[in-house]
Design an enzyme around this catalytic site. Structure first.
Site, PDB file in Angstrom:
ATOM      1  N   TYR A  53       1.883  -1.022   4.092  1.00  0.00           N
ATOM      2  CA  TYR A  53       0.834  -0.247   3.412  1.00  0.00           C
ATOM      3  C   TYR A  53       0.917  -0.485   1.911  1.00  0.00           C
ATOM      4  O   TYR A  53      -0.083  -0.759   1.252  1.00  0.00           O
ATOM      5  CB  TYR A  53       1.014   1.237   3.735  1.00  0.00           C
ATOM      6  N   SER A  96      -3.752   3.109  -3.611  1.00  0.00           N
ATOM      7  CA  SER A  96      -2.778   4.180  -3.331  1.00  0.00           C
ATOM      8  C   SER A  96      -1.724   4.191  -4.431  1.00  0.00           C
ATOM      9  O   SER A  96      -1.372   3.133  -4.972  1.00  0.00           O
ATOM     10  CB  SER A  96      -2.102   3.937  -1.988  1.00  0.00           C
TER      11      SER A  96
END
Ligand code: NDP
Length: 246
Positions: free
Chosen positions: A155, A141
């Site tokens: 995350y 990401s």
């Protein structure tokens, strides 16, 4: 000649979103495809049908990426069906936003298990069946590089760890002619991050291009990295975020 002619690909989390788009693109480029999924049996079946409509073979395996034994079993099934794995795409992922004080240790363990540990487990299991010219592509990401809002610490951490893992895979596997690369998407319109969510306008405004990406745009980059054309690219991070992080 199609770019992935007669290759065998294993894509984790291939029932929806980017994983499904990658599976369909790979089939269009001539690959047979194994996808894993956690719960979406119907969606996984639809992806299998779309692959078959393109004249390629496909298999969907229910395998919870939080459970190493499930991943190892999925690799075994892929090899039992197709004989080898040329391309591994570590795509399955989970996303959660909470403030530090609200996270539980279960949240921590689950996020790290699916987003991070599963990549190690899948790579370790798959490379035993991966010939020269093999490819490992992991979906990280852009939040591993830059965190623009509060609440994403787990995350971000789970995806940041993939930078080191990817570099290690590239070093360890280079002698076998296998490359490893990390694709770091920004906002992509999927169930995980819908372009019509209440937060979407704020997210969109932070991109340079003024829009969300589409799953097929990630599939384009992943297909290039999976192809022979990318043979000198290994250990890299490819951020694909419409200029969100610049
Ligand atoms: P989606 O939520 O749309 O799809 C997730 C896919 O992963 C589904 O196929 C789902 O299976 C599968 N999956 C989820 N948990 C598990 C699990 N425990 N075991 C096996 N499979 C699982 O996500 P995206 O397509 O948006 O995301 C794909 C990847 O891209 C993820 O790694 C995500 O972190 C990353 N990413 C996404 C961004 C975005 O904006 N969308 C931005 C940056 C990175 P099932 O259908 O059975 O639930």
């Amino acid at each position: 000649m199609k770019r992935l002619e007669n290759k065998v690909a294993l894509i984790t989390g291939g029932s929806r979103g980017m994983g499904a788009a990658i599976a369909e693109r790979f089939a269009a480029e001539g690959a047979d495809v194994v996808i894993t999924y956690a719960r979406s049996t119907d969606s996984a079946g639809q992806v299998v049908e779309k692959v078959k409509q393109q004249g390629r073979k496909a298999l969907a395996v229910q395998a919870d990426s939080a459970l190493p034994a499930d991943i190892q079993q999925a690799v075994k099934q892929a090899v039992a069906t197709f004989g080898r794995i040329d391309i591994l795409v570590n795509n399955a992922g989970v996303f959660q936003m909470k403030q530090l004080e609200d996270y539980t240790l279960e949240d921590y363990d689950h996020m790290m298990a699916v987003n991070t540990k599963a990549v190690f487990v899948a790579a370790q299991a798959a490379v035993a069946h991966m010939p020269e010219g093999g490819r490992i592509i992991t979906i990280g990401s852009n939040m591993a590089e830059r965190l623009t809002t509060a609440g994403g610490l787990l995350y971000s951490m789970s995806k940041s760890a993939l930078l080191g893992l990817n570099k290690g895979l590239a070093r360890d596997l280079a002698a076998r002619g296998i490359t490893a690369n990390l694709v770091q998407p920004g906002p992509i319109d999927t169930d995980m991050n819908p372009a019509d969510s209440p937060h979407a306008e704020g997210i969109r405004s932070q991109t340079a291009v003024g829009r969300y990406g589409q799953a097929r745009e990630i599939a384009s980059l992943v297909t290039f990295l999976a192809s022979p054309e990318s043979s000198f690219i290994t250990g890299t991070e490819q951020t694909i975020d419409g200029g969100y992080n610049i």
